[in-house]
Design a protein around this motif. Structure first.
Motif, mmCIF file in Angstrom:
data_model
loop_
_atom_site.group_PDB
_atom_site.id
_atom_site.type_symbol
_atom_site.label_atom_id
_atom_site.label_comp_id
_atom_site.label_asym_id
_atom_site.label_seq_id
_atom_site.Cartn_x
_atom_site.Cartn_y
_atom_site.Cartn_z
ATOM 1 N N PRO A 265 0.824 -1.217 0.000
ATOM 2 C CA PRO A 265 0.000 0.000 0.000
ATOM 3 C C PRO A 265 0.858 1.268 0.000
ATOM 4 O O PRO A 265 1.959 1.287 0.552
ATOM 5 C CB PRO A 265 -0.808 -0.123 1.301
ATOM 6 N N LEU A 266 0.354 2.312 -0.644
ATOM 7 C CA LEU A 266 1.031 3.605 -0.614
ATOM 8 C C LEU A 266 0.841 4.239 0.756
ATOM 9 O O LEU A 266 -0.202 4.095 1.392
ATOM 10 C CB LEU A 266 0.471 4.518 -1.705
ATOM 11 N N GLN A 267 1.858 4.973 1.215
ATOM 12 C CA GLN A 267 1.830 5.580 2.539
ATOM 13 C C GLN A 267 2.293 7.026 2.449
ATOM 14 O O GLN A 267 2.828 7.473 1.436
ATOM 15 C CB GLN A 267 2.728 4.802 3.504
ATOM 16 N N ASP A 268 2.078 7.770 3.534
ATOM 17 C CA ASP A 268 2.542 9.159 3.647
ATOM 18 C C ASP A 268 2.100 9.998 2.447
ATOM 19 O O ASP A 268 2.878 10.772 1.892
ATOM 20 C CB ASP A 268 4.068 9.220 3.776
ATOM 21 N N ILE A 269 0.847 9.847 2.040
ATOM 22 C CA ILE A 269 0.364 10.534 0.840
ATOM 23 C C ILE A 269 0.141 12.014 1.143
ATOM 24 O O ILE A 269 -0.544 12.370 2.093
ATOM 25 C CB ILE A 269 -0.943 9.892 0.331
ATOM 26 N N LEU A 270 0.759 12.874 0.313
ATOM 27 C CA LEU A 270 0.550 14.322 0.371
ATOM 28 C C LEU A 270 -0.044 14.755 -0.962
ATOM 29 O O LEU A 270 0.581 14.565 -2.010
ATOM 30 C CB LEU A 270 1.867 15.060 0.616
ATOM 31 N N ALA A 271 -1.232 15.319 -0.941
ATOM 32 C CA ALA A 271 -1.919 15.700 -2.179
ATOM 33 C C ALA A 271 -1.843 17.206 -2.390
ATOM 34 O O ALA A 271 -1.793 17.989 -1.438
ATOM 35 C CB ALA A 271 -3.377 15.249 -2.135
ATOM 36 N N HIS A 272 -1.857 17.605 -3.660
ATOM 37 C CA HIS A 272 -1.868 19.023 -4.028
ATOM 38 C C HIS A 272 -3.185 19.655 -3.570
ATOM 39 O O HIS A 272 -4.234 19.004 -3.564
ATOM 40 C CB HIS A 272 -1.724 19.126 -5.555
ATOM 41 N N PRO A 273 -3.161 20.929 -3.169
ATOM 42 C CA PRO A 273 -4.408 21.570 -2.701
ATOM 43 C C PRO A 273 -5.520 21.626 -3.727
ATOM 44 O O PRO A 273 -6.686 21.824 -3.361
ATOM 45 C CB PRO A 273 -3.948 22.988 -2.318
ATOM 46 N N CYS A 274 -5.221 21.440 -5.034
ATOM 47 C CA CYS A 274 -6.291 21.486 -6.024
ATOM 48 C C CYS A 274 -7.161 20.234 -5.988
ATOM 49 O O CYS A 274 -8.230 20.210 -6.594
ATOM 50 C CB CYS A 274 -5.727 21.681 -7.430
ATOM 51 N N VAL A 275 -6.714 19.181 -5.297
ATOM 52 C CA VAL A 275 -7.530 17.969 -5.171
ATOM 53 C C VAL A 275 -8.751 18.293 -4.329
ATOM 54 O O VAL A 275 -8.634 18.778 -3.193
ATOM 55 C CB VAL A 275 -6.718 16.825 -4.540
ATOM 56 N N THR A 317 5.089 7.404 -0.215
ATOM 57 C CA THR A 317 6.168 6.456 0.040
ATOM 58 C C THR A 317 5.606 5.048 -0.068
ATOM 59 O O THR A 317 4.387 4.844 -0.060
ATOM 60 C CB THR A 317 6.789 6.646 1.437
ATOM 61 N N SER A 318 6.500 4.066 -0.141
ATOM 62 C CA SER A 318 6.073 2.675 -0.220
ATOM 63 C C SER A 318 7.143 1.799 0.410
ATOM 64 O O SER A 318 8.350 2.044 0.228
ATOM 65 C CB SER A 318 5.845 2.256 -1.675
ATOM 66 N N GLN A 319 6.714 0.803 1.176
ATOM 67 C CA GLN A 319 7.642 -0.129 1.809
ATOM 68 C C GLN A 319 7.708 -1.407 0.972
ATOM 69 O O GLN A 319 6.885 -2.305 1.130
ATOM 70 C CB GLN A 319 7.198 -0.424 3.242
#
Length: 492
Positions: A265-275, A317-319
């Protein structure tokens, strides 16, 4: 979600930096003072900030490649934000955090976001919305100042327009939604399509061919020691970049990231404010927490109304279970020579097709490289004697066995002669650094299918997608030397 201060700095190679523009927001600073209480550190003067910022970015003292405060093993590096130790009487011993900085074309753009958290342990960066907003603001400023290959004269003219532009994009220190600044001022005669109101952060509309481009780029870092007493470390961090040329004031796009059935699974997701909206399960997975097997594994949907310029849709990030290339490095002294043995193996899960792949073997504190007697099972060996550097060019493919090796001996002119020096790599402490790029591959398996990209616009666009895997700080240490060992897992 506000910023306390903003700086634009020019820094040409071989010259000292100069602050070209700075802006402070007293109302935000007042909030920072109330939130920080006893731990509050005021925004310093430009002259007090410039030196520690350039030092932390490695842009000062070229004759001192090692600075203890920046490069010491006791410091935990985080690529998303800088911690600046201020100098001088007023800020002696004080640390300013988190200072965000990006650089391109001789310009450094930096800002200090407001951390809206009570005094105490620092919150994790993914939990700070102001960090995402700050990076978005800096990316917009970067596109405004030097986008589309702007020359020096054009950059100067745009710097003069910056105060008026910031009044629209970041009033009172609070960036408006998706603060992209692709044009200085909107032409007053442009007729807007549709009944929608033109947002302040979007100073124009696209005219021309419709195109949506989505690129997934993953970087892999690794520290391999070849010693059972030391744990090898690696991590993967990805960036999804979009460029949307679409007509209309507020077209809507949805990009879906997918993982293979066995993908981490993807982790530590940071999305752009336009989302515009995100499932809460996307934001709760953090690499800081222990995995319990219940993390959301996709698909990951990002609906947004795109700005005009290219932008980073999200970071993650991804482990992953293994690094792409496993290696061992043995370096031994035998008389006046160094005996070298290197083995590299491409993992079976990784595509055997590189755009480039090289292994660099530097030798420090030994004088100039004179004689080499080396053999490789694949690729070519180049010798940079004046740099005491061996470059093993592995080319675009590993052999069918997916294993390559290098062996032989080298000798040097003596420690008294000229050659590269390094205070860390003494005696048998040495490393190999790998450089590679693999197109159409990600280590996590994350991808974007062009058929899954949904576009709600008056014109059907052409959709292109791509992905890549790039090495970043990929080291294999000599197993017979005293290699530095990290105190914990590698983090962003």
């Amino acid at each position: 979600m506000s910023i306390r201060a903003l700086w634009i700095i020019s820094q040409e190679k071989g010259e000292s930096g100069k602050v070209r523009f700075s802006r402070r927001y007293p109302t935000v600073e007042s909030r920072a003072s109330r939130l920080g209480r006893g731990s509050y550190v005021p925004v310093p003067e430009d002259s007090a900030l410039l030196r520690p910022l350039l030092t932390d970015l490695g842009l000062t003292d070229p004759e001192k490649p090692f600075v203890e405060a920046r490069d010491g093993c006791s410091r935990l590096h985080r690529t998303a934000a800088l911690e600046l130790v201020l100098e001088g009487r007023q800020g002696a011993g004080a640390a300013l955090w988190p200072v965000l900085a990006i650089s391109q074309a001789g310009l450094i753009l930096a800002c200090l976001p407001l951390v809206e958290a009570p005094p105490g342990p620092r919150p994790p960066l993914p939990s700070l919305a102001s960090v995402s907003q700050g990076f978005s603001l800096l990316a917009g400023l970067q596109a405004f100042l030097s986008g589309s290959g702007a020359g020096k004269a054009e950059v100067e003219s745009r710097l003069a327009l910056l105060p008026a532009t910031l009044m629209q994009a970041c009033p009172l220190g609070t960036p408006l939604e998706t603060p992209q600044l692709c044009q200085p001022l909107p032409p007053p005669t442009v007729a807007l399509a549709g009944p929608q109101k033109q947002p302040a952060w979007k100073p124009g509309v696209h005219r021309g061919r419709a195109l949506v481009s989505v690129a997934v780029s993953e970087q892999v870092r690794s520290m391999q020691y070849g010693n059972r007493a030391r744990t090898d470390l690696w991590d993967v961090y990805g960036t999804v970049t979009c460029k949307c040329d679409l007509e209309g004031v507020l077209p809507t796009v949805t990009v879906t990231l997918s993982l293979p059935p066995n993908g981490s699974p993807l982790q530590d997701i940071l999305a752009h404010p336009c989302v515009s909206s995100l499932d809460s399960s996307l934001l709760t997975a953090s690499s800081v927490d222990e995995s319990d097997g219940s993390a959301f594994s996709g698909p990951y949907k990002f609906p947004f109304s795109p700005p005009l310029e290219p932008f980073h849709l999200c970071f993650y990030t991804s482990q992953v279970p293994v690094p792409p290339i496993l290696g061992s490095y043995q370096l031994r002294e035998e008389g006046s020579q160094l005996k070298i043995t290197v083995n590299l193996k491409l993992h079976e899960s990784v595509r055997n097709g590189f755009e480039y792949c090289e292994a660099h073997l530097p030798f420090f504190n030994r004088g100039q490289l004179t004689n080499t007697d080396l053999r490789v099972t694949s690729g070519q060996l180049e010798v940079a004697r004046e740099k005491s550097l061996l470059v093993w060019v592995l080319g675009q493919k590993f052999p069918k066995s997916r294993e390559v090796s290098l062996g032989g001996s080298v000798s040097f002119s003596g420690a008294g002669s000229l050659g590269p020096v390094d205070p860390l790599c003494t005696e048998l402490t040495a490393y190999i650094k790998l450089y590679f790029r693999i197109p159409d591959v990600t280590l996590s398996g994350c991808s974007v299918d062009q058929h899954s990209v949904q576009v709600y616009s008056s014109v059907k666009p052409r959709i292109t997608t791509s992905r890549e895997l790039i090495s970043s700080e990929y080291y294999i240490w000599n197993s017979t030397g005293e290699a530095p060992v990290s105190s914990g897992p590698m983090r962003l």
